[in-house]
Design a protein around this motif. Structure first.
Motif, PDB file in Angstrom:
ATOM      1  N   GLU A   1       0.836  -1.204   0.000  1.00  0.00           N
ATOM      2  CA  GLU A   1       0.000   0.000   0.000  1.00  0.00           C
ATOM      3  C   GLU A   1       0.870   1.253   0.000  1.00  0.00           C
ATOM      4  N   PHE A   2       1.958   1.229   0.778  1.00  0.00           N
ATOM      5  CA  PHE A   2       2.907   2.345   0.742  1.00  0.00           C
ATOM      6  C   PHE A   2       3.498   2.507  -0.652  1.00  0.00           C
ATOM      7  N   ALA A   3       3.901   1.397  -1.275  1.00  0.00           N
ATOM      8  CA  ALA A   3       4.506   1.462  -2.608  1.00  0.00           C
ATOM      9  C   ALA A   3       3.559   2.098  -3.618  1.00  0.00           C
ATOM     10  N   ALA A   4       2.268   1.761  -3.532  1.00  0.00           N
ATOM     11  CA  ALA A   4       1.292   2.351  -4.449  1.00  0.00           C
ATOM     12  C   ALA A   4       1.176   3.855  -4.224  1.00  0.00           C
ATOM     13  N   ARG A   5       1.193   4.281  -2.970  1.00  0.00           N
ATOM     14  CA  ARG A   5       1.123   5.718  -2.677  1.00  0.00           C
ATOM     15  C   ARG A   5       2.382   6.425  -3.150  1.00  0.00           C
ATOM     16  N   TRP A   6       3.545   5.783  -2.968  1.00  0.00           N
ATOM     17  CA  TRP A   6       4.799   6.418  -3.392  1.00  0.00           C
ATOM     18  C   TRP A   6       4.864   6.517  -4.913  1.00  0.00           C
ATOM     19  N   ARG A   7       4.402   5.462  -5.599  1.00  0.00           N
ATOM     20  CA  ARG A   7       4.382   5.536  -7.056  1.00  0.00           C
ATOM     21  C   ARG A   7       3.532   6.711  -7.528  1.00  0.00           C
ATOM     22  N   ALA A   8       2.371   6.905  -6.909  1.00  0.00           N
ATOM     23  CA  ALA A   8       1.499   8.009  -7.296  1.00  0.00           C
ATOM     24  C   ALA A   8       2.188   9.352  -7.060  1.00  0.00           C
ATOM     25  N   ALA A   9       2.921   9.468  -5.944  1.00  0.00           N
ATOM     26  CA  ALA A   9       3.618  10.720  -5.656  1.00  0.00           C
ATOM     27  C   ALA A   9       4.752  10.963  -6.642  1.00  0.00           C
ATOM     28  N   LEU A  10       5.493   9.909  -6.993  1.00  0.00           N
ATOM     29  CA  LEU A  10       6.564  10.051  -7.977  1.00  0.00           C
ATOM     30  C   LEU A  10       6.008  10.443  -9.342  1.00  0.00           C
ATOM     31  N   ALA A  11       4.912   9.816  -9.735  1.00  0.00           N
ATOM     32  CA  ALA A  11       4.308  10.156 -11.021  1.00  0.00           C
ATOM     33  C   ALA A  11       3.818  11.597 -11.028  1.00  0.00           C
ATOM     34  N   GLU A  12       3.254  12.040  -9.915  1.00  0.00           N
ATOM     35  CA  GLU A  12       2.759  13.415  -9.822  1.00  0.00           C
ATOM     36  C   GLU A  12       3.899  14.429  -9.921  1.00  0.00           C
ATOM     37  N   ASP A  13       5.053  14.111  -9.327  1.00  0.00           N
ATOM     38  CA  ASP A  13       6.182  15.038  -9.282  1.00  0.00           C
ATOM     39  C   ASP A  13       7.270  14.688 -10.297  1.00  0.00           C
ATOM     40  N   LYS A  14       6.931  13.883 -11.291  1.00  0.00           N
ATOM     41  CA  LYS A  14       7.935  13.408 -12.242  1.00  0.00           C
ATOM     42  C   LYS A  14       8.657  14.560 -12.940  1.00  0.00           C
ATOM     43  N   ASP A  15       7.909  15.559 -13.367  1.00  0.00           N
ATOM     44  CA  ASP A  15       8.537  16.699 -14.037  1.00  0.00           C
ATOM     45  C   ASP A  15       9.541  17.401 -13.125  1.00  0.00           C
ATOM     46  N   LEU A  16       9.165  17.610 -11.879  1.00  0.00           N
ATOM     47  CA  LEU A  16      10.052  18.301 -10.949  1.00  0.00           C
ATOM     48  C   LEU A  16      11.344  17.529 -10.762  1.00  0.00           C
ATOM     49  N   LEU A  17      11.240  16.223 -10.583  1.00  0.00           N
ATOM     50  CA  LEU A  17      12.427  15.397 -10.377  1.00  0.00           C
ATOM     51  C   LEU A  17      13.324  15.402 -11.605  1.00  0.00           C
ATOM     52  N   ALA A  18      12.718  15.322 -12.792  1.00  0.00           N
ATOM     53  CA  ALA A  18      13.498  15.346 -14.025  1.00  0.00           C
ATOM     54  C   ALA A  18      14.199  16.680 -14.206  1.00  0.00           C
ATOM     55  N   MET A  19      13.496  17.772 -13.943  1.00  0.00           N
ATOM     56  CA  MET A  19      14.108  19.087 -14.109  1.00  0.00           C
ATOM     57  C   MET A  19      15.237  19.300 -13.100  1.00  0.00           C
ATOM     58  N   ALA A  20      15.060  18.808 -11.870  1.00  0.00           N
ATOM     59  CA  ALA A  20      16.124  18.920 -10.885  1.00  0.00           C
ATOM     60  C   ALA A  20      17.376  18.191 -11.366  1.00  0.00           C
ATOM     61  N   ALA A  21      17.200  16.990 -11.935  1.00  0.00           N
ATOM     62  CA  ALA A  21      18.351  16.242 -12.453  1.00  0.00           C
ATOM     63  C   ALA A  21      18.996  16.966 -13.620  1.00  0.00           C
ATOM     64  N   LEU A  22      18.186  17.568 -14.479  1.00  0.00           N
ATOM     65  CA  LEU A  22      18.724  18.318 -15.619  1.00  0.00           C
ATOM     66  C   LEU A  22      19.625  19.450 -15.129  1.00  0.00           C
ATOM     67  N   PHE A  23      19.143  20.237 -14.180  1.00  0.00           N
ATOM     68  CA  PHE A  23      19.913  21.386 -13.714  1.00  0.00           C
ATOM     69  C   PHE A  23      21.077  20.976 -12.818  1.00  0.00           C
ATOM     70  N   GLU A  24      20.902  19.957 -11.985  1.00  0.00           N
ATOM     71  CA  GLU A  24      21.965  19.563 -11.058  1.00  0.00           C
ATOM     72  C   GLU A  24      23.109  18.835 -11.746  1.00  0.00           C
ATOM     73  N   VAL A  25      22.784  17.997 -12.721  1.00  0.00           N
ATOM     74  CA  VAL A  25      23.789  17.124 -13.331  1.00  0.00           C
ATOM     75  C   VAL A  25      24.211  17.626 -14.716  1.00  0.00           C
ATOM     76  N   GLY A  26      23.346  18.396 -15.379  1.00  0.00           N
ATOM     77  CA  GLY A  26      23.620  18.804 -16.757  1.00  0.00           C
ATOM     78  C   GLY A  26      23.167  17.762 -17.754  1.00  0.00           C
ATOM     79  N   LYS A  27      22.160  16.966 -17.365  1.00  0.00           N
ATOM     80  CA  LYS A  27      21.618  15.948 -18.269  1.00  0.00           C
ATOM     81  C   LYS A  27      20.874  16.603 -19.419  1.00  0.00           C
ATOM     82  N   SER A  28      20.822  15.899 -20.549  1.00  0.00           N
ATOM     83  CA  SER A  28      19.942  16.321 -21.623  1.00  0.00           C
ATOM     84  C   SER A  28      18.497  16.141 -21.188  1.00  0.00           C
TER      85      SER A  28
END
Length: 515
Positions: A97-124
Motif C-alpha cells: 500500500e505504501f509502494a502504491a502511494r509512493w508511485r502516485a507521488a513520484l508520477a505526480e512530481d515526475k517533471d520536478l524530479l526530471a528538471m532537478a536532475a537536468l539542472f543539477e547534473v547537466g543531463k539532456s
C-alpha cells in the motif's frame, strides 16, 4: 503532468518526442523560476548552508543547502532506529500500500524530479525524463516482485508428523542509502525501494551537489505517508557519508559510487563485531566488440550513444571498443559521421545530446587523458573544449591506442572512448576481460558463433548484442538486471531484477510442532 506524453525508456530512440519537447519548452523555465535559488532547510541538516551552482552555467545558482553535522547524523540514525521498531514489523500489505502511494507521488512530481536532475547534473532533456520515468517504473516492478514471491516466504519440507517449517525473510533494521550524482533520481529510488519495501528504515544521503533532488524525493516520501522515522535525510559530502556508514546504529549500507569508497565501507564493516550487509555498485569499464561480421553503421551509433550519453558519466558507459582490424577504417569513418552530428551545448535545448562535464575535476581528467592519447596514440575525433560556452563543455573524444594502457583499464567517467584494433574476437575478449571491473559489455556481429563466444566469454553482468540505442547502456526495471561482477559489485545479484530485494533481508526458519 506528463501522463499523456511520450515516455523515455533509454531504448525507444525512434519515438516521436516532439510533444514532450513542446511540453519541456514550458516546463524547464517554469521550474527554474519556481525552484532555483531558494534557501533550504532540513530537519537533520543544521550546519552552515552552501550555495551550489549548476554545471550548465557557473552563474546559475541551484540554491543554498545546509550540511548535516555529526550530531545531525547521529540524530537521524536514532530516528531511523525508532522508526524501524514499527516498520520492521510491517505486513506485506502495509508495504504494498505504501509502494502504491509512493508511485502516485513520484508520477505526480515526475517533471520536478526530471528538471532537478537536468539542472543539477547537466543531463539532456531526454536523459532527465528517462531517469524520472525509470524511477516510476521501479514502483511498478519491485512491488510486483514482492507480491509474486509472497514476501519471499517459502514452506519447507515436513521432517516429522505434526511439525511445519517455514522460511521467512526479515529486514535487517536500518539501512544507510548513499547515492551518486549521475542518476540522483533513479539510483536513489532504486536503493530506497530495496530498503523500504522489505521493511527496513533508512537514512538517505544524496550526492553533495544533488541536495535539490534529494529534498524533492523526500517530499514524495512524505506524501506517501510512511510512519514517523522510517525515512530520514542527511545532506553533505564525504565526511557526512563516512559518519553515516560508520555509525554503530546502521545495520546495512547500500551504496553506488566509486570503487575506492565502496571498498572503504567494506573494510570498516569487516572491523565490526559482526559483518553487516554492504550492497554496492562500484563502477565499470564496459567494453564493446565490433567484429568483421558487424553492421558497422549500427555499431558506430551504439558505441557513440553509449560512450557519450550523459557525457560518459555512467557506470555502464562504453569507454573502450575493440574493433576487428579488417573493419577498423569503416568503423572509424562511420563513428565520426555519427558522432559529428551529436549536439554538445546547454542541455536545456531540445536538440542537445550532450551537456557539460559535471565538475572541474572531471574536466581536468578529460584534458589529461586527451593529452596522454596524443602523446602515446592518436586522437581520432574531438577532445577539445568549446570555449564559447560557460561551464565545462567539451567535444567528446575517440582515441586510438596501439596496446593496453591505463586508458583501456581504468574507469574514466567522461565522454572518452578508446579504440583498440584487434585480430579476432578471442584476442579482444581476453584483453577486455583483463580489467578489475565487470559491469556491462556489448557486441556487434551477425555471426551466431561469435555471439555465442561473447555470451559465454564476457566477464560482465549485463550483456548486450547489436543494440543501436547503446552498446553497453540502457538497462530498465524488469528488463535488464543490473549486476556487477568482479570489482563492480559483490552481491552477485543486480538491481532492476528479480533477486535485488532479498539482499535487504536475512533468512529465518520457523519450525513449529502442532500443539
Amino acid at each position: 503532468m506528463t501522463a499523456d506524453l511520450p515516455r523515455v525508456t533509454y531504448s525507444n530512440i525512434g519515438a516521436d518526442f516532439g510533444p514532450l519537447h513542446d511540453h519541456l519548452d514550458r516546463a524547464i523555465p517554469a521550474f527554474a523560476a519556481d525552484w532555483l535559488g531558494r534557501a533550504w532547510t532540513s530537519r537533520f541538516a543544521t550546519g552552515p548552508a552552501r550555495n551550489v551552482a549548476s554545471p550548465i552555467d557557473p552563474a546559475l545558482v541551484l540554491g543554498a543547502f545546509p550540511e548535516s553535522t555529526p550530531q545531525d547524523v547521529r540524530a537521524a540514525v536514532a530516528s531511523a532506529k525508532a522508526g524501524a521498531r514499527v516498520w520492521n514489523k510491517s505486513s506485506l500489505d502495509d508495504r504494498l500500500e505504501f509502494a502504491a502511494r509512493w508511485r502516485a507521488a513520484l508520477a505526480e512530481d515526475k517533471d520536478l524530479l526530471a528538471m532537478a536532475a537536468l539542472f543539477e547534473v547537466g543531463k539532456s532533456r531526454l536523459e532527465a525524463m528517462g531517469e524520472a520515468d525509470e524511477a516510476v517504473d521501479m514502483l511498478d516492478y519491485y512491488p510486483g516482485e514482492l507480491r509474486a514471491n509472497q514476501d519471499y516466504r517459502r514452506p519447507m519440507n515436513q521432517m516429522v508428523p505434526g511439525e511445519s517449517s517455514l522460511s521467512v525473510q526479515r529486514p535487517y533494521g536500518v539501512f544507510a542509502v548513499i547515492a551518486p550524482f549521475n542518476f540522483p533520481v533513479a539510483l536513489s529510488v532504486g536503493m530506497l525501494c530495496g530498503a523500504l519495501l522489505t521493511g527496513n528504515a533508512v537514512v538517505y544521503k544524496p550526492s553533495p551537489d544533488c541536495a535539490l533532488t534529494g529534498l524533492l524525493l523526500a517530499e514524495t516520501l512524505r506524501k506517501a505517508g510512511l510512519p514517523e522515522g522510517v525515512f530520514n535525510l542527511v545532506l553533505g559530502g564525504a565526511a557526512v557519508g563516512e559518519a553515516l556508514a560508520t555509525d554503530e546504529g546502521i545495520d546495512g549500507v547500500v551504496f553506488t559510487g566509486s570503487h575506492k569508497t565502496g571498498m572503504a565501507i567494506f573494510r570498516h564493516m569487516a572491523g565490526r563485531p559482526w559483518m553487516r550487509p554492504v550492497i554496492a555498485e562500484m563502477g565499470g569499464k564496459n567494453p564493446a566488440y565490433v567484429t568483421r561480421n558487424a553492421d558497422i553503421a549500427r555499431a558506430a551509433a551504439g558505441v557513440a550513444r553509449s560512450a557519450f550519453g550523459l557525457q560518459g558519466q555512467k557506470c555502464s558507459a562504453c569507454s573502450v571498443v575493440y574493433v576487428d582490424s579488417a573493419v577498423r577504417d569503416q568503423f572509424v569513418a562511420a563513428f565520426k559521421e555519427f558522432a559529428g552530428k551529436l549536439v554538445v551545448a546547454d542541455p536545456r535545448g531540445r536538440e542537445v545530446f550532450m551537456g557539460p562535464l559535471y565538475s572541474d575535476a572531471t574536466a581536468r581528467r578529460f584534458e589529461a587523458s586527451v593529452a596522454q592519447a596524443r602523446a602515446e596514440g592518436k586522437v581520432l575525433f574531438g577532445g577539445d573544449r568549446i570555449e564559447e560556452l560557460a561551464g565545462n563543455y567539451y567535444r567528446p573524444a575517440l582515441v586510438e591506442m596501439d596496446g593496453p594502457s591505463n586508458l583501456t583499464r581504468d574507469e574514466l567517467f567522461m565522454p572518452f572512448v578508446v579504440l583498440r584494433p584487434v585480430d579476432g574476437l578471442e584476442a579482444a575478449l581476453a584483453e577486455g576481460n583483463a580489467v578489475s571491473y565487470g559491469l556491462s559489455a556489448g557486441i556487434y556481429t551477425n555471426d551466431e558463433e561469435e555471439l555465442r563466444q561473447f555470451l559465454e566469454g564476457a566477464e560482465a553482468g549485463v550483456l548486450y548484442a547489436n543494440r543501436a540505442s547503446g552498446a553497453t547502456t540502457g538497462a530498465w526495471p524488469g528488463g535488464q538486471p543490473f549486476c556487477g561482477w568482479k570489482g563492480t559489485g559483490v552481491g552477485g545479484k543486480g538491481g532492476l531484477g528479480t533477486w535485488y530485494l532479498p539482499q535487504f533481508m536475512h533468512e529465518q526458519s520457523h519450525t513449529i510442532m502442532a500443539i
